[in-house]
Design an enzyme around this catalytic site. Structure first.
Site, PDB file in Angstrom:
ATOM      1  N   GLY A 110       6.751  -2.246  -3.690  1.00 28.23           N
ATOM      2  CA  GLY A 110       6.242  -0.902  -3.500  1.00 28.23           C
ATOM      3  C   GLY A 110       6.703   0.018  -4.604  1.00 28.23           C
ATOM      4  O   GLY A 110       6.164   0.029  -5.711  1.00 28.23           O
ATOM      5  N   PRO A 151       0.835  -1.207   0.000  1.00 28.57           N
ATOM      6  CA  PRO A 151       0.000   0.000   0.000  1.00 28.57           C
ATOM      7  C   PRO A 151       0.870   1.256   0.000  1.00 28.57           C
ATOM      8  O   PRO A 151       1.843   1.353   0.750  1.00 28.57           O
ATOM      9  CB  PRO A 151      -0.773  -0.115   1.315  1.00 28.57           C
ATOM     10  N   MET A 152       0.538   2.201  -0.857  1.00 27.17           N
ATOM     11  CA  MET A 152       1.221   3.492  -0.899  1.00 27.17           C
ATOM     12  C   MET A 152       0.170   4.576  -0.950  1.00 27.17           C
ATOM     13  O   MET A 152      -0.697   4.589  -1.834  1.00 27.17           O
ATOM     14  CB  MET A 152       2.146   3.567  -2.128  1.00 27.17           C
ATOM     15  N   ALA A 153       0.224   5.495   0.016  1.00 27.21           N
ATOM     16  CA  ALA A 153      -0.790   6.536   0.145  1.00 27.21           C
ATOM     17  C   ALA A 153      -0.869   7.374  -1.127  1.00 27.21           C
ATOM     18  O   ALA A 153       0.148   7.809  -1.665  1.00 27.21           O
ATOM     19  CB  ALA A 153      -0.469   7.431   1.340  1.00 27.21           C
ATOM     20  N   ASP A 204      13.910  -2.931  -2.335  1.00 25.75           N
ATOM     21  CA  ASP A 204      14.785  -3.000  -3.509  1.00 25.75           C
ATOM     22  C   ASP A 204      14.387  -4.071  -4.515  1.00 25.75           C
ATOM     23  O   ASP A 204      15.244  -4.659  -5.184  1.00 25.75           O
ATOM     24  CB  ASP A 204      16.252  -3.209  -3.091  1.00 25.75           C
ATOM     25  N   GLN A 208      -4.877  -2.721   4.269  1.00 27.26           N
ATOM     26  CA  GLN A 208      -3.882  -2.495   5.311  1.00 27.26           C
ATOM     27  C   GLN A 208      -4.459  -1.532   6.339  1.00 27.26           C
ATOM     28  O   GLN A 208      -4.985  -0.474   6.002  1.00 27.26           O
ATOM     29  CB  GLN A 208      -2.579  -1.937   4.743  1.00 27.26           C
ATOM     30  N   ASN A 226      10.673  -7.426   1.552  1.00 23.06           N
ATOM     31  CA  ASN A 226      10.358  -6.123   0.981  1.00 23.06           C
ATOM     32  C   ASN A 226      11.625  -5.269   0.982  1.00 23.06           C
ATOM     33  O   ASN A 226      12.381  -5.276   1.942  1.00 23.06           O
ATOM     34  CB  ASN A 226       9.250  -5.453   1.806  1.00 23.06           C
ATOM     35  N   CYS A 275       5.942   2.624   9.244  1.00 19.97           N
ATOM     36  CA  CYS A 275       5.997   4.022   8.811  1.00 19.97           C
ATOM     37  C   CYS A 275       7.099   4.776   9.549  1.00 19.97           C
ATOM     38  O   CYS A 275       7.098   4.827  10.783  1.00 19.97           O
ATOM     39  CB  CYS A 275       4.651   4.691   9.051  1.00 19.97           C
TER      40      CYS A 275
END
Length: 401
Positions: free
Chosen positions: A255, A43-45, A233, A97, A231, A128
């Site tokens: 991501g 998930p990316m805002a 690279d 998420q 997660n 975060c």
């Protein structure tokens, strides 16, 4: 809920001397949920909304997770939070998420997700690194308080269990090199009944700078019996294969690598699906990229309306055209489009036969920044146990991990 671990292994095919090791990816098992291609969209805002998730799912199979939602927003019926719970018809699993700092509120939020919105997978974010979040004890700072982490995980797993919904968690290595928490977090997650743990192999102090330490993913995999997702690279499908080979992890979380490149999931499905294709990815021409851009804008328009969808699309332009010879005028004007007609006219100015900029392959995308001291509440590091509660403001405007 019974959790079944199906690890990715490296096996040697039977044969004569000189036969080589063959990588055989396996489906990812999260409780009773099976993900055929062991790939998860992080998930990316402001990015992984319903339009982007639909676009990615059109490219290849995987688990596509909704933008992160705060637990208080759900429990209090916040309109913005509820509006984010929109799913495309090609999302085979409704995955969300969730973020929060209060065990009771988190449990109630999971109940809302499962009972009212048909969510089939819940991921919890403890990664975060944003200062205004960690300064109040949230995000990547929270796993330092082991007792609080355990209470949150136990509460959410218990709330999800009657619905048969697996709960997973994402974390980082720790606050900094002197305050690592990932192995403890793995054991806490396992004891609480989590279906898997994802590790962003950077500390909070690193933010998104430097390199992810993949070897720590292997250490976590060796330390727990639940599935471990790696997660950090994963810029190309080959990176995902190398991560799984070198660490033994059960899947990868992608991501920033897919920003402006939703076809990365096509490449990942080819590399990690039931019948791996060793021929490698097919690089799109600029014409093929502009077709995806148009599709992305249209999907945003279907969700938000044409003008607002085009405005929302603007942030993606630089990612899509990264490395292509598009020209400063076209780039600038694309960054101000507000209609499909304007978008079409500008995309038509680009050379459809333009080759993919191979120099961009394997390079970082999106935010990077530099290492920094992590902002923490006064006295936070003095004990692994929390006395009292975390400031509810730690849920404000948090994103990513």
């Amino acid at each position: 809920m019974t959790t079944t671990t199906t690890a990715t292994t490296i096996v040697t095919e039977p044969g004569t001397q000189g036969s080589s090791d063959v990588f055989l990816p396996r489906p990812l098992r999260l409780g009773d949920l099976e993900v055929e291609v062991p790939v998860v969209l992080a998930p990316m805002a402001g990015v992984t909304n319903v339009a982007f998730r639909r676009l990615c799912a059109e490219q290849g199979a995987g688990l596509y997770v909704c933008e992160m939602i705060t637990s208080r927003g759900l429990v209090e019926g916040d309109a913005t939070s509820l509006s984010m719970l929109t799913f495309a018809d090609n999302e085979s699993v409704r995955s969300v998420q969730l973020y929060g700092v209060d065990p009771d509120v988190m449990g109630r939020a999971v109940e809302v997700l499962c009972a009212d919105h048909g969510v089939e997978h819940v991921d919890l974010n403890f990664g975060c690194p944003v200062p205004k979040i960690t300064r109040k004890g949230g995000g990547a700072a929270l796993p330092w308080k082991a007792n609080l982490l355990g209470r949150i995980l136990e509460s959410t797993v218990a709330a999800a269990q009657p619905y048969g919904v697996p709960v997973t968690m994402k974390t980082r290595l720790g606050i900094d090199e002197d305050h690592l928490t990932y192995l403890d977090a793995g054991h806490i997650a396992e004891d609480a009944g989590c279906a898997a743990i994802a590790l962003h192999a950077r500390t909070a102090a690193q933010h998104y700078s430097g390199h992810a330490r993949w070897e720590t993913i292997g250490e976590l995999k060796a330390a727990v019996s639940i599935p471990v997702l790696g997660n950090g690279d994963v810029w190309e499908a080959g990176d995902a294969v190398r991560m799984m080979q070198s660490t033994g992890c059960d899947g990868v979380v992608v991501g920033r690598g897919c920003l402006g490149r939703p076809w990365l999931f096509r490449d990942l499905a080819a590399a990690l699906g039931p019948s791996p294709d060793a021929s490698g990815p097919v690089l799109p021409t600029l014409g093929e990229v502009t077709s995806v851009m148009r599709r992305h804008a249209e999907l945003l328009g279907d969700w938000l309306g044409e003008e607002r969808g085009c405005v929302e699309f603007r942030k993606h332009v630089a990612w899509y055209l990264k490395g292509f010879p598009a020209g400063s005028r076209v780039r600038s004007e694309l960054g101000g489009v507000s209609s499909y007609a304007a978008l079409d006219a500008l995309l038509a100015d680009l050379d459809p036969d333009g080759p993919y900029p191979v120099a961009e392959l394997g390079t970082p995308r999106g935010r990077q920044g530099s290492p920094r001291t992590v902002a923490l509440p006064d006295g936070w590091l003095s004990s692994r146990d929390l006395v009292g509660t975390v400031d509810a403001g730690a849920e404000d405007a948090s994103s990513g991990g």
